[in-house]
Design a protein around this motif. Structure first.
Motif, mmCIF file in Angstrom:
data_model
loop_
_atom_site.group_PDB
_atom_site.id
_atom_site.type_symbol
_atom_site.label_atom_id
_atom_site.label_comp_id
_atom_site.label_asym_id
_atom_site.label_seq_id
_atom_site.Cartn_x
_atom_site.Cartn_y
_atom_site.Cartn_z
ATOM 1 N N PRO A 15 0.872 -1.113 0.001
ATOM 2 C CA PRO A 15 0.007 0.068 0.081
ATOM 3 C C PRO A 15 0.970 1.317 0.036
ATOM 4 O O PRO A 15 2.080 1.438 0.374
ATOM 5 N N ARG A 16 0.330 2.178 -0.757
ATOM 6 C CA ARG A 16 1.172 3.612 -0.622
ATOM 7 C C ARG A 16 1.291 3.990 0.626
ATOM 8 O O ARG A 16 0.346 4.234 1.541
ATOM 9 N N THR A 17 2.634 4.399 0.791
ATOM 10 C CA THR A 17 2.992 5.113 2.153
ATOM 11 C C THR A 17 2.545 6.480 2.525
ATOM 12 O O THR A 17 2.256 7.305 1.207
ATOM 13 N N TRP A 18 2.611 7.044 3.567
ATOM 14 C CA TRP A 18 2.188 8.477 3.663
ATOM 15 C C TRP A 18 3.378 9.430 3.086
ATOM 16 O O TRP A 18 2.729 10.396 2.670
ATOM 17 N N ARG A 19 4.521 9.177 2.668
ATOM 18 C CA ARG A 19 5.477 9.842 2.307
ATOM 19 C C ARG A 19 4.879 10.056 0.702
ATOM 20 O O ARG A 19 5.110 10.713 -0.177
ATOM 21 N N VAL A 73 6.771 26.434 4.962
ATOM 22 C CA VAL A 73 6.088 25.317 5.111
ATOM 23 C C VAL A 73 6.217 24.354 4.069
ATOM 24 O O VAL A 73 6.266 23.077 3.993
ATOM 25 N N GLU A 74 5.936 24.950 2.574
ATOM 26 C CA GLU A 74 6.048 24.099 1.607
ATOM 27 C C GLU A 74 7.569 23.332 1.460
ATOM 28 O O GLU A 74 7.535 22.253 0.992
ATOM 29 N N LEU A 75 8.454 24.145 1.633
ATOM 30 C CA LEU A 75 9.678 23.552 1.718
ATOM 31 C C LEU A 75 10.002 22.400 2.796
ATOM 32 O O LEU A 75 10.621 21.364 2.534
ATOM 33 N N LEU A 76 9.377 22.795 3.936
ATOM 34 C CA LEU A 76 9.337 21.587 4.993
ATOM 35 C C LEU A 76 8.596 20.209 4.577
ATOM 36 O O LEU A 76 9.021 19.384 4.938
ATOM 37 N N LEU A 77 7.539 20.627 4.052
ATOM 38 C CA LEU A 77 6.729 19.423 3.285
ATOM 39 C C LEU A 77 7.513 18.609 2.454
ATOM 40 O O LEU A 77 7.514 17.321 2.116
ATOM 41 N N ARG A 78 8.116 19.357 1.560
ATOM 42 C CA ARG A 78 8.944 18.657 0.588
ATOM 43 C C ARG A 78 10.142 17.870 1.101
ATOM 44 O O ARG A 78 10.712 16.808 0.750
ATOM 45 N N ILE A 79 10.841 18.503 2.112
ATOM 46 C CA ILE A 79 12.120 17.750 2.931
ATOM 47 C C ILE A 79 11.497 16.635 3.481
ATOM 48 O O ILE A 79 11.948 15.407 3.343
ATOM 49 N N VAL A 80 10.052 16.852 4.204
ATOM 50 C CA VAL A 80 9.608 15.549 4.781
ATOM 51 C C VAL A 80 9.216 14.494 3.971
ATOM 52 O O VAL A 80 9.344 13.219 4.179
ATOM 53 N N ALA A 81 8.496 14.825 2.866
ATOM 54 C CA ALA A 81 8.102 13.763 1.502
ATOM 55 C C ALA A 81 9.260 13.124 0.918
ATOM 56 O O ALA A 81 9.176 11.953 0.790
ATOM 57 N N GLY A 83 12.616 13.365 2.044
ATOM 58 C CA GLY A 83 13.957 12.786 3.142
ATOM 59 C C GLY A 83 15.162 13.284 2.595
ATOM 60 O O GLY A 83 15.348 14.422 2.098
ATOM 61 N N ARG A 84 16.162 12.379 2.500
ATOM 62 C CA ARG A 84 17.359 12.501 1.960
ATOM 63 C C ARG A 84 17.706 12.831 0.515
ATOM 64 O O ARG A 84 18.500 13.400 -0.032
ATOM 65 N N GLN A 85 16.509 12.353 -0.300
ATOM 66 C CA GLN A 85 16.423 12.675 -1.614
ATOM 67 C C GLN A 85 16.405 14.156 -2.045
ATOM 68 O O GLN A 85 16.792 14.606 -3.185
ATOM 69 N N PHE A 86 15.828 14.783 -1.162
ATOM 70 C CA PHE A 86 15.580 16.149 -1.320
ATOM 71 C C PHE A 86 16.941 16.975 -1.361
ATOM 72 O O PHE A 86 17.061 17.956 -2.316
ATOM 73 N N ASN A 92 16.299 21.863 -5.505
ATOM 74 C CA ASN A 92 15.886 21.705 -4.081
ATOM 75 C C ASN A 92 16.889 22.593 -3.118
ATOM 76 O O ASN A 92 16.273 23.468 -2.515
ATOM 77 N N LEU A 93 18.184 22.396 -3.440
ATOM 78 C CA LEU A 93 19.173 23.444 -2.700
ATOM 79 C C LEU A 93 18.819 24.756 -2.843
ATOM 80 O O LEU A 93 19.150 25.453 -2.227
ATOM 81 N N PHE A 94 18.654 25.104 -4.362
ATOM 82 C CA PHE A 94 18.532 26.512 -4.640
ATOM 83 C C PHE A 94 17.414 27.157 -3.962
ATOM 84 O O PHE A 94 17.492 27.985 -3.343
ATOM 85 N N ASP A 95 16.335 26.499 -3.934
ATOM 86 C CA ASP A 95 15.125 26.974 -3.311
ATOM 87 C C ASP A 95 15.233 26.784 -1.603
ATOM 88 O O ASP A 95 14.977 27.999 -1.091
ATOM 89 N N LEU A 96 16.046 26.115 -1.034
ATOM 90 C CA LEU A 96 16.493 26.281 0.254
ATOM 91 C C LEU A 96 17.413 27.249 0.679
ATOM 92 O O LEU A 96 16.972 28.111 1.622
#
Length: 280
Positions: A15-19, A73-81, A83-86, A92-96
């Motif tokens: 089943p699809r995970t929450w991430r 908030v949007e960046l935090l959600l992307r980091i959580v979703a 993980g290290r791939q972010f 993504n580093l440019f946005d951060l």
């Protein structure tokens, strides 16, 4: 035998995970468009802040802080979703980095950081794929542009030395020393008032037009156009790689579809044999 039919051989689909659900939500078109709208609106707010004061400025600053909170908030959600791939994606580093600069406190010693808030507008590059491809093409062309830039510097330097020796004594304003000559020739390269400079020198040196015409032809047309050629070549290479990637994806999808058809055919054949055995 019935158990084999009910659970055919093959990898079990978890089943699809929450991430994954969160990534799917963040990648939805309406959410991406929302981020783009907020970025553009934030650009308008930052521009309006430079034209108003008093209560209007306080209102705009409050709106700006709200938009900054949305970006955080949007960046935090992307980091959580992701993980290290972010952190493995340069965009993504440019946005951060862009959002991180805006979050830093703007004290008196760091007042210049306040002006860097407008860098948030550059996030539109990461949101719009066409702009991202243009920047990728420019970055791909950097090595070639470095070589062309070295050639340009060499041509300007040689021309500056020649011009200083030829016109330095009679045109001290434009060619009095090497530094002045470099600046004058850089100005001429941009096409700004070089005929006026040439005419001023030609009052004493009538044949000086030969030097200026050759310089403009070499620098203004040949070398600078090489920059454009290198950039276009980089974008064409990137487009070719994207086309090959798309073809490989299509081939993998075709292979997967063929495998699925074979599996279905085998299952139908197995079911037919089981039906025959049952009726027998």
């Amino acid at each position: 035998m019935d158990q084999a039919i009910g659970t055919p051989a093959g990898p079990r689909i978890e089943p699809r995970t929450w991430r994954e659900r969160l990534r799917r939500f963040l990648d939805q078109k309406w959410f991406v468009n929302l981020v783009l709208v907020v970025i553009l609106a934030n650009a308008l707010v930052l521009g309006a802040e430079t034209m108003v004061d008093g209560s209007a400025l306080r209102v705009l600053m409050a709106i700006d802080h709200t938009m900054l909170g949305f970006f955080v908030v949007e960046l935090l959600l992307r980091i959580v979703a992701n993980g290290r791939q972010f952190f493995r994606d340069p965009w993504n580093l440019f946005d951060l980095a862009v959002v991180g600069v805006a979050v830093l406190p703007t004290s008196e010693s760091l007042s210049a950081l306040r002006a860097l808030r407008v860098l948030r507008v550059l996030r539109v590059i990461t949101v719009v794929p066409s702009l991202r491809r243009v920047v990728d093409g420019l970055l791909r062309a950097v090595p070639g542009m470095g070589a062309v830039g070295a050639l340009l510097v060499l041509v300007i330097y040689v021309s500056a030395v020649i011009a200083t020796n030829l016109f330095g004594e009679t045109s001290d304003e434009y060619f009095g020393n090497l530094g002045t000559s470099l600046f004058t020739l850089f100005q001429a390269m941009t096409g700004e008032a070089w005929p006026d400079i040439a005419r001023a020198v030609m009052v004493v040196h009538p044949l000086a037009w030969i030097f200026f015409v050759l310089y403009i032809l070499v620098v203004g047309f040949a070398v600078l156009n090489l920059f454009i050629a290198v950039i276009v070549n980089g974008m064409e290479e990137m487009s070719e790689e994207e086309r090959k990637d798309d073809e490989q994806k299509d081939e993998r999808l075709d292979d997967l579809a063929a495998q699925n058809r074979e599996i279905l055919a085998e299952l139908r054949s197995l079911r037919a044999r089981l039906d025959e055995d049952g009726t027998a």
